[in-house]
Design a protein around this motif. Structure first.
Motif, PDB file in Angstrom:
ATOM      1  N   THR A 191       0.843  -1.194   0.000  1.00 42.41           N
ATOM      2  CA  THR A 191       0.000   0.000   0.000  1.00 42.41           C
ATOM      3  C   THR A 191       0.875   1.239   0.000  1.00 42.41           C
ATOM      4  O   THR A 191       1.851   1.315   0.745  1.00 42.41           O
ATOM      5  CB  THR A 191      -0.926   0.017   1.236  1.00 42.41           C
ATOM      6  OG1 THR A 191      -1.651  -1.210   1.301  1.00 42.41           O
ATOM      7  CG2 THR A 191      -1.910   1.170   1.137  1.00 42.41           C
ATOM      8  N   TYR A 219       0.845   5.735  -0.368  1.00 38.51           N
ATOM      9  CA  TYR A 219       0.002   6.890  -0.062  1.00 38.51           C
ATOM     10  C   TYR A 219       0.677   8.187  -0.530  1.00 38.51           C
ATOM     11  O   TYR A 219       1.904   8.269  -0.610  1.00 38.51           O
ATOM     12  CB  TYR A 219      -0.200   7.030   1.459  1.00 38.51           C
ATOM     13  CG  TYR A 219      -0.567   5.775   2.187  1.00 38.51           C
ATOM     14  CD1 TYR A 219       0.414   4.878   2.599  1.00 38.51           C
ATOM     15  CD2 TYR A 219      -1.887   5.496   2.500  1.00 38.51           C
ATOM     16  CE1 TYR A 219       0.081   3.720   3.298  1.00 38.51           C
ATOM     17  CE2 TYR A 219      -2.236   4.343   3.202  1.00 38.51           C
ATOM     18  CZ  TYR A 219      -1.247   3.463   3.591  1.00 38.51           C
ATOM     19  OH  TYR A 219      -1.580   2.319   4.285  1.00 38.51           O
ATOM     20  N   SER A 242      -4.584   6.757  -1.458  1.00 37.04           N
ATOM     21  CA  SER A 242      -3.846   5.538  -1.164  1.00 37.04           C
ATOM     22  C   SER A 242      -4.143   4.510  -2.245  1.00 37.04           C
ATOM     23  O   SER A 242      -5.246   4.478  -2.815  1.00 37.04           O
ATOM     24  CB  SER A 242      -4.163   4.971   0.220  1.00 37.04           C
ATOM     25  OG  SER A 242      -5.352   4.219   0.190  1.00 37.04           O
ATOM     26  N   ILE A 260      -7.599   3.118  -3.412  1.00 38.75           N
ATOM     27  CA  ILE A 260      -8.421   2.790  -2.252  1.00 38.75           C
ATOM     28  C   ILE A 260      -9.021   4.047  -1.634  1.00 38.75           C
ATOM     29  O   ILE A 260     -10.171   4.070  -1.234  1.00 38.75           O
ATOM     30  CB  ILE A 260      -7.581   2.051  -1.188  1.00 38.75           C
ATOM     31  CG1 ILE A 260      -6.972   0.777  -1.766  1.00 38.75           C
ATOM     32  CG2 ILE A 260      -8.406   1.757   0.050  1.00 38.75           C
ATOM     33  CD1 ILE A 260      -7.992  -0.239  -2.208  1.00 38.75           C
ATOM     34  N   ILE A 261      -8.205   5.085  -1.518  1.00 43.15           N
ATOM     35  CA  ILE A 261      -8.649   6.322  -0.888  1.00 43.15           C
ATOM     36  C   ILE A 261      -8.414   7.485  -1.850  1.00 43.15           C
ATOM     37  O   ILE A 261      -7.341   7.613  -2.423  1.00 43.15           O
ATOM     38  CB  ILE A 261      -7.881   6.604   0.424  1.00 43.15           C
ATOM     39  CG1 ILE A 261      -8.202   5.546   1.475  1.00 43.15           C
ATOM     40  CG2 ILE A 261      -8.190   8.000   0.964  1.00 43.15           C
ATOM     41  CD1 ILE A 261      -7.374   5.675   2.737  1.00 43.15           C
TER      42      ILE A 261
END
Lengths: 113, 112
Positions: free
Chosen positions: A31, A33, A48, A55-56
């Motif tokens: 992951t 970010y 992210s 995801i974000i």
């Protein structure tokens, strides 16, 4: 060295230009970010990616477009730069869900003039 | 809104004294907390973390205390040294894709 590395460290550009910041991690994390730190040092997540999947997305203007060619890389492209985009941008990585080992890069100071 | 805050924006201590940096968090569902140290021109550097099933965790010269009742986190630095001068952030993990919510930060200055 195992790390999160981002380039460039400094970026000065004129309003309206398009620029990219690159990030790479060799920690084996899945992951990655992007965080933005404003002039008051406040850190806020922007995006992210987990295994190349977004995801974000924290309601960041669509002038900002992250791209993850593989799970070790997450680049940030910014179109039509504005004065308000001036900040320090940090890349980070972790295993899924965050947790121990969440590691930040050294930052890219973007100045828009 | 989302925030992890309540802080002294600046804290000045004498070298050799103990430092205490405080932080309040807003989400009682957060289960993981991290303290970061950020030196000038560098990225946040991990100091110590704590999970919500613990009240206290100790590292080398640092201790983190978690009070879930009042949603309060503190970082204690023993025998503060000039190299400890930096901005300190608390962060909570909301379990939302690894998202960390950061506090505003406290700038620690150590006087020789």
């Amino acid at each position: 060295d195992t790390a999160v590395s981002q380039t460039p460290k400094y970026l000065v550009t004129q309003m309206g230009n398009d620029k990219s910041i690159k990030c790479e991690q060799n920690l084996g994390h899945d992951t990655m970010y992007w965080y933005k730190q404003d002039s008051k040092k406040f850190l806020k997540i922007m995006f992210s990616y987990n295994n190349k999947e977004l995801i974000i997305n924290e309601t960041v203007p669509n002038r900002f477009s992250p791209k993850s060619p593989d799970k070790a890389h997450l680049n940030l492209h910014i179109n039509s730069l504005e004065l308000g985009d001036s900040a320090v941008y940090f890349c980070a990585s972790s295993f899924t869900g965050g947790g121990y080992g969440y590691t930040f890069g050294s930052g890219t100071r973007l100045t828009v003039v | 809104g989302e925030s992890v805050g309540l802080h002294l924006p600046t804290l000045s201590v004498q070298e050799g004294d103990n430092s205490i940096i405080n932080c309040a968090y807003s989400n009682s569902a957060s289960d993981y907390f991290i303290w970061y140290k950020q030196e000038s021109g560098k990225g946040p550097q991990f100091i110590i973390d704590i999970r919500s099933n613990m009240d206290k965790r100790q590292g080398q010269r640092v201790t983190v205390l978690l009070n879930k009742t009042v949603k309060h986190l503190s970082l204690q630095i023993a025998a503060t040294q000039p190299g400890d001068s930096a901005v300190y952030f608390c962060a909570e993990n909301h379990n939302q894709g690894g998202k960390l919510i950061f506090g505003q930060g406290t700038e620690l200055s150590v006087k020789p």
